[in-house]
Design an enzyme around this catalytic site. Sequence first.
Site: not given
Ligand code: SAH
Length: 215
Positions: A65
């Site tokens: 993010s």
């Molecule tokens: N908090 C992260 C943001 C990553 S983007 C950071 O600081 O880098 C969002 C993430 O959510 C992705 O890695 C994606 O694979 C995950 N995601 C999406 N749907 C999900 C689900 N149902 N359960 C767990 N993770 C999920």
Amino acid sequence: MVTDTYRHKGMRQKLVQGLKKKGILDESILEAMMSLPRHFFLDKAFEDWAYQDKAFPIDCDQTISQPYTVAYQTMLLELKKGEKVLEIGTGSGYQAAILHLLGARVFSIERHQKLYEQTTEILKKHGFDHIRTYHGDGYEGLEKMAPFDKILLTAAATEIPQKLVEQLKSGGKMVLPLGDLDIQKMVRITKTANGSIQKEVFDDFVFVPFVRGVE
Ligand code: SAH
């Protein structure tokens, strides 16, 4: 071994000044972002860009993010030290590390096995062993560790995930991007004593989708 240099610190200072200008005024969040090397959570290829206020690609077609977004979601959580926080979407681990630095007890779920493994390793390597990571489907929450004071969803939901509301304590809050796939509103849900929810709506953001199941 990735190191943190004066050059990185200088870039980080500029990033934090920029966040202040954009309206992030919570000193403890700014301090946490000043202390945490974001380049630890990105591929080496992005090292020089790590301190731009932008999202970047990580493995499995996901993103780390944007720092402004991390600060904004964290601000809405209104964390207190020692609170139990469930993050959905571990991704790079950067957001989880910020929550940890603010004194939260962090539980974080990721649906991609590869990201889960890589990020768990990175978090350990940099001393964040207290963050508990899980490979699983965030739609299910983390029943065995519930209830949580706060829940943070870092992927875009099209509706409020009911299982997550159930896993919130009474008085607990959940912050999530809610809306269409191309744009979402940041929303904060507060669970009241009788189990109903109050909803507050904030600014527009764009997140990767909240996808069911694991990979
Ligand atoms: N908090 C992260 C943001 C990553 S983007 C950071 O600081 O880098 C969002 C993430 O959510 C992705 O890695 C994606 O694979 C995950 N995601 C999406 N749907 C999900 C689900 N149902 N359960 C767990 N993770 C999920």
